[in-house]
Design a protein around this motif. Structure first.
Motif: not given
Lengths: 64, 145
Positions: A53-58, A60, A64
């Motif tokens: 899955f696509n994960l964006m964060g502070e 992590v 991709f």
């Protein structure tokens, strides 16, 4: 009797050679189904479950 | 960053720039296009393009509409969203190997959302079904953690 969509139109499943397989890795699970007629591939379907899955964060990084 | 803001990113509640202007109460339309193994897609992809897209019987350029019946939500500190149904290309023949799907926003000038790669496939007079992962924090198709 089951009908299968093929490159030659709908055909009775019993007239065809059926092959099935699975691929399972970190990215996806794949179930594929093929039908062959006299050595010719006339149908191939793929049922794929995505695992990544696509994960964006502070804290992590994007996967991709 | 607040968790509510993360969810509101997915619903375009905030706009730090000047565009686009939006109405309310209607979700955008998202589509899914398949790309050849030879195509170059990734984090740098900004918009849908037919360059490198698959071609074949019963496949329409631009791909198929993504079913979006479940609004983005959050759990813990993660906001997330997943299409509410599998992405399906029915009765297609795609003879050249493809290995990626681009999710893009067809309501907003086809701007890219995400690229998902997989093992190369071909389809012959058959159906290609992409089953979505579980719609939860950390497992959904899109996560903002």
């Amino acid at each position: 009797m089951a009908l299968v969509n093929t490159t030659k139109g709908e055909m009775e499943e019993s007239l065809l050679e059926k092959k099935e397989g699975t691929v399972d890795n970190d990215n996806e699970t794949v179930l594929w189904t093929e039908y062959w007629l006299d050595g010719e591939l006339v149908h191939r379907s793929v049922h794929m479950t995505l695992k990544k899955f696509n994960l964006m964060g502070e804290a992590v990084a994007a996967s991709f | 960053m607040t968790t509510s803001f993360k969810t509101e990113i997915l619903t375009a509640t905030h706009n730090f720039g000047t565009a686009p202007t939006r109405g309310t109460g209607v979700a955008d339309t998202f589509k899914a296009a398949l790309y050849l193994a030879s195509a170059s897609l990734g984090a740098g992809t900004t918009v849908y393009s037919s360059t490198g897209e698959v071609t074949g019987t019963n496949y329409t350029a631009g791909g198929v509409t993504v079913t979006n019946a479940t609004a983005p939500t959050n759990s813990g500190t993660t906001a997330y969203w997943t299409p509410s149904a599998s992405i399906t290309y029915t009765n297609v023949t795609l003879s050249t190997s493809f290995d990626a799907v681009l999710i893009y926003n067809s309501s907003q000038t086809n701007k890219a959302v995400s690229v998902h790669t997989f093992g190369a496939q071909t389809i012959t007079a058959g159906t290609f079904t992409l089953v979505m992962p579980t719609n939860g924090p950390g497992t959904a198709l899109l996560n903002i953690a």
